[in-house]
Write a protein that holds these residues in place. Structure first.
Motif, PDB file in Angstrom:
ATOM      1  N   GLU A  27       0.691  -1.012  -0.076  1.00 56.09           N
ATOM      2  CA  GLU A  27       0.381  -0.168  -0.345  1.00 56.09           C
ATOM      3  C   GLU A  27       0.635   1.312  -0.241  1.00 56.09           C
ATOM      4  N   LEU A  28       2.017   1.003   0.832  1.00 58.14           N
ATOM      5  CA  LEU A  28       2.884   2.192   0.939  1.00 58.14           C
ATOM      6  C   LEU A  28       3.673   2.220  -0.364  1.00 58.14           C
ATOM      7  N   SER A  29       4.199   1.321  -0.504  1.00 53.57           N
ATOM      8  CA  SER A  29       4.867   1.598  -2.370  1.00 53.57           C
ATOM      9  C   SER A  29       4.016   2.560  -3.500  1.00 53.57           C
ATOM     10  N   GLU A  30       2.698   1.842  -3.586  1.00 60.73           N
ATOM     11  CA  GLU A  30       1.145   1.959  -4.651  1.00 60.73           C
ATOM     12  C   GLU A  30       1.485   4.380  -4.156  1.00 60.73           C
ATOM     13  N   LYS A  31       1.639   4.136  -2.746  1.00 68.25           N
ATOM     14  CA  LYS A  31       0.800   5.696  -2.656  1.00 68.25           C
ATOM     15  C   LYS A  31       2.352   6.382  -2.866  1.00 68.25           C
ATOM     16  N   VAL A  32       3.174   6.229  -3.108  1.00 70.41           N
ATOM     17  CA  VAL A  32       4.452   7.681  -2.775  1.00 70.41           C
ATOM     18  C   VAL A  32       4.732   6.642  -4.333  1.00 70.41           C
ATOM     19  N   ASP A  33       4.679   5.599  -5.576  1.00 73.75           N
ATOM     20  CA  ASP A  33       5.722   5.116  -6.341  1.00 73.75           C
ATOM     21  C   ASP A  33       6.484   4.857  -6.315  1.00 73.75           C
ATOM     22  N   LEU A  34       6.152   3.803  -5.845  1.00 75.86           N
ATOM     23  CA  LEU A  34       8.070   2.708  -5.533  1.00 75.86           C
ATOM     24  C   LEU A  34       7.764   1.271  -5.622  1.00 75.86           C
ATOM     25  N   ALA A  35       8.526   0.602  -5.672  1.00 74.58           N
ATOM     26  CA  ALA A  35       8.772  -0.213  -6.098  1.00 74.58           C
ATOM     27  C   ALA A  35       8.569  -0.868  -4.104  1.00 74.58           C
ATOM     28  N   PHE A  36       7.569  -2.250  -3.709  1.00 75.45           N
ATOM     29  CA  PHE A  36       7.113  -2.794  -2.742  1.00 75.45           C
ATOM     30  C   PHE A  36       8.583  -3.099  -2.166  1.00 75.45           C
ATOM     31  N   THR A  37       9.730  -3.583  -3.285  1.00 82.54           N
ATOM     32  CA  THR A  37      10.725  -3.792  -2.476  1.00 82.54           C
ATOM     33  C   THR A  37      11.852  -3.473  -2.491  1.00 82.54           C
ATOM     34  N   PHE A  38      11.231  -2.141  -3.280  1.00 83.49           N
ATOM     35  CA  PHE A  38      12.785  -0.556  -2.524  1.00 83.49           C
ATOM     36  C   PHE A  38      12.085  -0.320  -0.849  1.00 83.49           C
ATOM     37  N   ILE A  39      10.608  -0.555  -0.763  1.00 83.18           N
ATOM     38  CA  ILE A  39      10.694  -0.133   0.154  1.00 83.18           C
ATOM     39  C   ILE A  39      11.368  -0.951   1.545  1.00 83.18           C
ATOM     40  N   SER A  40      11.189  -2.090   1.410  1.00 90.16           N
ATOM     41  CA  SER A  40      11.979  -3.391   2.170  1.00 90.16           C
ATOM     42  C   SER A  40      12.623  -3.372   2.087  1.00 90.16           C
ATOM     43  N   ASP A  41      13.502  -2.890   1.387  1.00 89.07           N
ATOM     44  CA  ASP A  41      14.767  -2.643   1.595  1.00 89.07           C
ATOM     45  C   ASP A  41      15.744  -1.615   1.743  1.00 89.07           C
ATOM     46  N   ILE A  42      14.469  -0.328   2.066  1.00 91.26           N
ATOM     47  CA  ILE A  42      15.023   1.167   3.018  1.00 91.26           C
ATOM     48  C   ILE A  42      14.863   1.063   3.920  1.00 91.26           C
ATOM     49  N   GLU A  43      13.379  -0.228   4.234  1.00 94.62           N
ATOM     50  CA  GLU A  43      13.099  -0.906   5.992  1.00 94.62           C
ATOM     51  C   GLU A  43      14.245  -1.611   7.098  1.00 94.62           C
ATOM     52  N   GLY A  45      17.561  -0.950   5.730  1.00 89.80           N
ATOM     53  CA  GLY A  45      18.828  -0.343   6.178  1.00 89.80           C
ATOM     54  C   GLY A  45      18.842  -1.082   4.300  1.00 89.80           C
ATOM     55  N   LYS A  46      18.855  -1.399   3.287  1.00 82.96           N
ATOM     56  CA  LYS A  46      19.600  -1.681   1.982  1.00 82.96           C
ATOM     57  C   LYS A  46      19.664  -0.856   1.116  1.00 82.96           C
ATOM     58  N   LYS A  47      19.226   0.037   1.573  1.00 80.41           N
ATOM     59  CA  LYS A  47      18.808   1.390   0.524  1.00 80.41           C
ATOM     60  C   LYS A  47      18.371   2.974   1.041  1.00 80.41           C
ATOM     61  N   TRP A  48      18.734   4.204   0.699  1.00 80.51           N
ATOM     62  CA  TRP A  48      18.868   4.759   1.042  1.00 80.51           C
ATOM     63  C   TRP A  48      18.226   5.880   0.104  1.00 80.51           C
ATOM     64  N   VAL A  49      17.341   6.901   0.168  1.00 81.65           N
ATOM     65  CA  VAL A  49      16.502   7.363  -0.206  1.00 81.65           C
ATOM     66  C   VAL A  49      16.758   8.513  -0.500  1.00 81.65           C
ATOM     67  N   SER A  50      16.115   9.649  -2.032  1.00 83.79           N
ATOM     68  CA  SER A  50      16.308  10.571  -1.708  1.00 83.79           C
ATOM     69  C   SER A  50      15.347  12.024  -1.398  1.00 83.79           C
ATOM     70  N   PRO A  51      15.951  13.547  -0.485  1.00 86.77           N
ATOM     71  CA  PRO A  51      15.170  13.713   0.236  1.00 86.77           C
ATOM     72  C   PRO A  51      13.651  14.305  -0.540  1.00 86.77           C
ATOM     73  N   GLU A  52      13.473  13.990  -1.356  1.00 89.64           N
ATOM     74  CA  GLU A  52      11.504  13.763  -2.211  1.00 89.64           C
ATOM     75  C   GLU A  52      11.326  12.817  -1.663  1.00 89.64           C
ATOM     76  N   THR A  53      12.349  11.399  -2.187  1.00 90.84           N
ATOM     77  CA  THR A  53      11.161  10.661  -1.348  1.00 90.84           C
ATOM     78  C   THR A  53      10.855  10.999   0.106  1.00 90.84           C
ATOM     79  N   ILE A  54      11.813  11.153   0.913  1.00 96.86           N
ATOM     80  CA  ILE A  54      11.492  10.737   2.052  1.00 96.86           C
ATOM     81  C   ILE A  54      10.047  11.738   3.147  1.00 96.86           C
TER      82      ILE A  54
END
Length: 103
Positions: A27-43, A45-54
């Motif tokens: 649900e979060l990935s759809e709302k912010v237009d990111l892949a859900f696997t990317f959300i998992s990687d962020i959570e 600590g495997k990936k970092w995000v841009s200030p815009e994504t934050i």
């Protein structure tokens, strides 16, 4: 603080806030237009995000940006303080009720 610690802290708080809001990664990935696997990687600590994504995550989850960077011990201590305050407040209300309302 090392970069990986910042990523881990951000990911921990993102997951904590997301779960508090009862929102799935999908649900979060759809709302912010990111892949859900990317959300998992962020959570995790495997990936970092841009200030815009934050900013997008902050708006979507309806929290201030700084809440993603609060240390775990601060969060747990704050929760304990709230629990203690709630108990003390409840005890005070019960005393007032018994004294003035005969309950």
């Amino acid at each position: 603080m090392k970069d990986s610690k910042i990523k881990n802290l951000f990911g921990f708080n993102l997951k904590r806030i997301r779960k508090q809001k009862n929102i799935s990664q999908i649900e979060l990935s759809e709302k912010v237009d990111l892949a859900f696997t990317f959300i998992s990687d962020i959570e995790n600590g495997k990936k970092w995000v841009s200030p815009e994504t934050i900013e997008k995550l902050s708006k979507c989850l309806e929290v201030e940006v700084y809440q993603f960077f609060l240390p775990e011990d601060y969060i747990f201590q704050t929760n304990r303080n709230i629990e203690n305050f709630s108990k003390e407040l409840n005890d005070a209300i019960q005393k007032i009720e018994s004294r003035y309302l005969g309950k």
